[in-house]
Design an enzyme around this catalytic site. Structure first.
Site, PDB file in Angstrom:
ATOM      1  N   ASP A  52       1.009  -1.332   0.051  1.00  0.00           N
ATOM      2  CA  ASP A  52       0.050  -0.073   0.033  1.00  0.00           C
ATOM      3  C   ASP A  52       0.862   1.219  -0.092  1.00  0.00           C
ATOM      4  O   ASP A  52       2.018   1.311   0.760  1.00  0.00           O
ATOM      5  CB  ASP A  52      -0.852   0.040   1.220  1.00  0.00           C
ATOM      6  N   ASP A  56      -4.423   3.654   2.829  1.00  0.00           N
ATOM      7  CA  ASP A  56      -5.826   3.130   3.016  1.00  0.00           C
ATOM      8  C   ASP A  56      -5.830   1.809   3.017  1.00  0.00           C
ATOM      9  O   ASP A  56      -7.280   1.496   3.320  1.00  0.00           O
ATOM     10  CB  ASP A  56      -6.802   3.494   1.642  1.00  0.00           C
ATOM     11  N   ASP A  60      -1.739  -1.210  -3.821  1.00  0.00           N
ATOM     12  CA  ASP A  60      -1.883  -0.341  -5.283  1.00  0.00           C
ATOM     13  C   ASP A  60      -0.800  -0.212  -5.973  1.00  0.00           C
ATOM     14  O   ASP A  60       0.160  -0.953  -5.779  1.00  0.00           O
ATOM     15  CB  ASP A  60      -2.473   1.199  -4.748  1.00  0.00           C
ATOM     16  N   ASP A 129      -4.871 -10.099 -16.079  1.00  0.00           N
ATOM     17  CA  ASP A 129      -5.788 -11.121 -15.991  1.00  0.00           C
ATOM     18  C   ASP A 129      -7.289 -10.731 -16.820  1.00  0.00           C
ATOM     19  O   ASP A 129      -7.466  -9.403 -16.829  1.00  0.00           O
ATOM     20  CB  ASP A 129      -6.529 -10.913 -14.334  1.00  0.00           C
ATOM     21  N   ASP A 231      -9.631 -15.846 -17.180  1.00  0.00           N
ATOM     22  CA  ASP A 231     -10.168 -16.300 -15.991  1.00  0.00           C
ATOM     23  C   ASP A 231     -11.580 -17.079 -16.337  1.00  0.00           C
ATOM     24  O   ASP A 231     -12.334 -16.689 -16.957  1.00  0.00           O
ATOM     25  CB  ASP A 231     -10.748 -14.990 -15.206  1.00  0.00           C
ATOM     26  N   GLU A 285      -7.270 -20.277 -17.220  1.00  0.00           N
ATOM     27  CA  GLU A 285      -7.482 -21.053 -16.023  1.00  0.00           C
ATOM     28  C   GLU A 285      -8.483 -22.260 -16.347  1.00  0.00           C
ATOM     29  O   GLU A 285      -9.494 -22.034 -16.705  1.00  0.00           O
ATOM     30  CB  GLU A 285      -8.279 -19.984 -15.141  1.00  0.00           C
ATOM     31  N   HIS A 351      -4.060 -17.227  -5.971  1.00  0.00           N
ATOM     32  CA  HIS A 351      -4.951 -16.476  -4.728  1.00  0.00           C
ATOM     33  C   HIS A 351      -6.132 -17.238  -4.886  1.00  0.00           C
ATOM     34  O   HIS A 351      -7.043 -16.717  -3.886  1.00  0.00           O
ATOM     35  CB  HIS A 351      -5.240 -15.090  -5.783  1.00  0.00           C
ATOM     36  N   ASP A 352      -6.393 -18.601  -5.253  1.00  0.00           N
ATOM     37  CA  ASP A 352      -7.690 -19.305  -5.092  1.00  0.00           C
ATOM     38  C   ASP A 352      -7.428 -20.185  -3.910  1.00  0.00           C
ATOM     39  O   ASP A 352      -8.252 -21.262  -3.942  1.00  0.00           O
ATOM     40  CB  ASP A 352      -8.248 -19.633  -6.157  1.00  0.00           C
TER      41      ASP A 352
HETATM   42  C1  GLC Z   1     -11.470 -17.396 -11.083  1.00  0.00           C
HETATM   43  C2  GLC Z   1     -10.706 -16.680 -10.318  1.00  0.00           C
HETATM   44  C3  GLC Z   1     -11.356 -16.309  -8.843  1.00  0.00           C
HETATM   45  C4  GLC Z   1     -12.549 -15.789  -9.040  1.00  0.00           C
HETATM   46  C5  GLC Z   1     -13.415 -16.308 -10.193  1.00  0.00           C
HETATM   47  C6  GLC Z   1     -14.440 -15.715 -10.479  1.00  0.00           C
HETATM   48  O1  GLC Z   1     -11.556 -18.739 -10.409  1.00  0.00           O
HETATM   49  O2  GLC Z   1      -9.298 -17.151 -10.155  1.00  0.00           O
HETATM   50  O3  GLC Z   1     -10.406 -15.578  -7.912  1.00  0.00           O
HETATM   51  O4  GLC Z   1     -13.384 -15.534  -7.868  1.00  0.00           O
HETATM   52  O5  GLC Z   1     -12.656 -16.846 -11.222  1.00  0.00           O
HETATM   53  O6  GLC Z   1     -14.110 -14.665 -11.383  1.00  0.00           O
END
Ligand code: GLC
Length: 576
Positions: A52, A56, A60, A129, A231, A285, A351-352
């Site tokens: 950051d 905030d 960023d 993305d 995605d 993905e 991140h998932d």
């Molecule tokens: C993909 C992303 C995930 C997101 C989902 C909906 O799986 O990696 O983070 O929540 O799509 O966009």
């Protein structure tokens, strides 16, 4: 004519021979087989949690810019940035309200341009993305679409008129009732949302929508970005007659959602319209349900995508543990199916997922560092392009969330709500989420031991990890044996050796339930990798003569040289 000195010829031939063996790999890897995106190490940054700059509490773009030298110091080639577009943040940017502007919390388009330049100046590529299975319900397209049944944007989304009765059940991953149809009284119709209610699915069957998406991608490609991650794209095409699916199909919903209808036609079109016109890489993905699906996405002669990432491996880790035998079987199977053709991503976290070391390793203080290094060794010595998640280079662990109130992720929060409504044992649900919630992998990057780990001067949007006072970049910089410095050595090793990128993979000691040993070999250069996945010593019988092997890298100061591995030991040997 002057006679040629035979001695000169002799030395010239020797010199040529030497060059030849040095460049051996280049000789047999034809130029068209070699691609930057195959040889690259991709570092994933979750912008909300990296740095950051304005207090905030939310990471960023300026924050990332201020850390570019750190990113460069890792030796990586490209950064994949999670979405940074305008968004109401129902799903942290995966719900986009304007694909051509930057999320207010993350900064401005000037910041983006500066970030891209700062990366390119350092020789780092940028992968964006692209979230186009769905948009935000606050996107102008959706506002128009829902306003009337005759609006020109109506067909940008999937609507089911209520006079036709209740639509056939569709499972939603994030909805609080897992119901993917949301009734909208304004036009007396239901709209489809595979993810949250604020993420309505776009109608890819509409050519106008497809053109809009290609224009958006060109907008970013014209700015000079180097790649796109698509995605959830395997779900984009649908059978718009919405047939009834068998009861209980949701347990296997990807079989019904992935690779449907004209998906491959759309990808070919996207390739013609966008990818073929720019020097960009593409990764999807999800890889469908079979190897055939995956090959259909990525085989070069099909002109669709460059690579995909499959979930079978990353999905193995469960709260109750996982089988090393199964782990080896899955990764070996995927490797062998792509040995001749096609290309994949290799990863153990993003991140998932919760943190790699907490899921696949051992995050107790005694074993956190060795097990994290061992897993990194695995990722960096396998075939496929490594996607490496921010913070894993420090061995960052799960978030240590104690209460439901600590969580932020829509999927986790709606699951709590869903389970509560069905009367589940909430202590159990909490325990499960403490292990597997996506929030575990989204805590702020641990820069140093100061307040909030140096991530923000304000209040962080999500709790900082519990161990930041000891596990942080500043401390690890100073320690030659840290996870961070080990990761740098691994990246260098991979970058220096095409055998680790393209080389044949052979699994050894297949039935050993504790260790994972394999070779990677290209043009006479052979590496042996031995990994102990357990917290107890373990032996491995590779059948190779270790007495002649040279240790190249290991996660213990005294690496094993006799096939007896210490807890979570990783050793990379070169075999003459
Ligand atoms: C993909 C992303 C995930 C997101 C989902 C909906 O799986 O990696 O983070 O929540 O799509 O966009």
């Amino acid at each position: 004519m002057k006679a040629v000195n035979p001695l000169v010829v002799f030395f010239l031939l020797i010199a040529l021979g030497a060059c030849k063996s040095e460049n051996n790999t280049q000789d047999t890897m034809s130029a068209s087989d070699r691609k930057w995106w195959k040889e690259a190490v991709i570092y994933q940054i979750y912008p909300r949690s990296f740095q950051d700059s304005d207090g905030d509490g939310v990471g960023d773009l300026k924050g990332i810019i201020s850390r570019l030298d750190y990113i460069k110091s890792l030796g990586i080639d490209a950064v994949w940035l999670n979405p940074i577009y305008a968004s109401p943040n129902d799903d942290n940017g995966y719900d986009i309200s304007d694909y051509r502007s930057i999320m207010a919390e993350f900064g401005t388009m000037q910041d983006f341009d500066a970030l891209l330049k700062g990366m390119h100046d350092r020789g780092i590529k940028l992968v964006m993305d692209v979230v186009v299975n769905h948009s935000s319900d606050e996107h102008e397209w959706f506002k128009q679409s829902r306003s009337s049944r005759t609006n020109p944007y109506r067909d940008y989304y999937h609507w089911w008129p209520a006079e036709q009765g209740t639509p056939p059940y569709r499972y939603s991953l994030f909805d609080v009732n897992h119901d993917a149809w949301k009734y909208d009284s304004l036009t007396d119709a239901y709209y489809l949302h595979y993810f949250s209610r604020k993420q309505p699915d776009l109608n890819w069957e509409n050519p106008k929508l497809r053109q809009e998406v290609y224009d958006i991608m060109k907008f970013w490609a014209d700015k000079g970005v180097d790649g796109f991650r698509l995605d959830a794209f395997q779900f984009a095409a649908k059978d718009t007659t919405f047939p009834v699916f068998p009861k209980g199909y949701e347990k296997n919903f990807t079989q019904y959602y992935a690779m449907q209808g004209n998906l491959h036609e759309y990808l070919k079109e996207m390739n013609r319209e966008v990818f073929s016109k720019y020097d960009v890489m593409s990764v999807a993905e999800g890889a469908g349900n079979t190897f055939e699906d995956a090959h259909n996405l990525v085989d070069a002669d099909r002109n669709e995508l460059n690579m995909a990432y499959a979930f079978e491996g990353v999905d193995l880790a469960k709260p109750e543990g996982y089988s090393v035998l199964k782990f080896k079987e899955v990764f070996s199977r995927w490797d062998s199916s792509f040995a001749e053709k096609g290309w994949l991503a290799i990863f153990l976290a993003n991140h998932d997922q919760a943190r790699m070391v907490s899921r696949f390793g051992n995050d107790s203080p005694a074993f956190r560092a060795p097990s994290s290094k061992m897993l990194s060794t695995f990722i960096m010595t396998m075939r496929g392009t490594p996607y490496y998640y921010y913070g894993d280079e420090l061995g960052m662990t799960n978030g240590g969330f104690e209460r439901i109130e600590d969580f932020r992720d829509i999927q986790t929060l709606n699951e709590f709500e869903y389970q509560k409504n069905r009367g589940a044992d909430m202590a159990e649900v909490l325990e499960r989420k403490q292990f597997e919630s996506r929030d575990n992998g989204r805590t702020p990057f641990q820069w140093d031991a100061t307040k909030n780990a140096g991530f923000t001067k304000g209040t962080p949007w999500i709790k900082v990890g519990p161990n930041y006072q000891t596990v942080n970049a500043a401390a690890e910089e100073k320690d030659p044996n840290s996870c961070l410095n080990y990761f740098r050595a691994l990246v260098k090793l991979r970058k220096d050796n095409l055998a680790l990128v393209y080389g044949d993979y052979t699994l050894l000691d297949k039935d050993n339930p504790d260790t994972y040993s394999y070779t990677r070999e290209l043009d006479g250069k052979k590496f042996l990798i031995m990994l102990n996945f357990k917290g107890t010593p373990a032996g491995t019988q590779t059948g190779l003569d270790l007495s002649k092997a040279k240790v190249i890298l290991g996660n213990y100061p005294q690496p094993s040289t006799d096939g007896r591995l210490k807890p979570y030991e990783a050793v990379v040997y070169e075999i003459p």
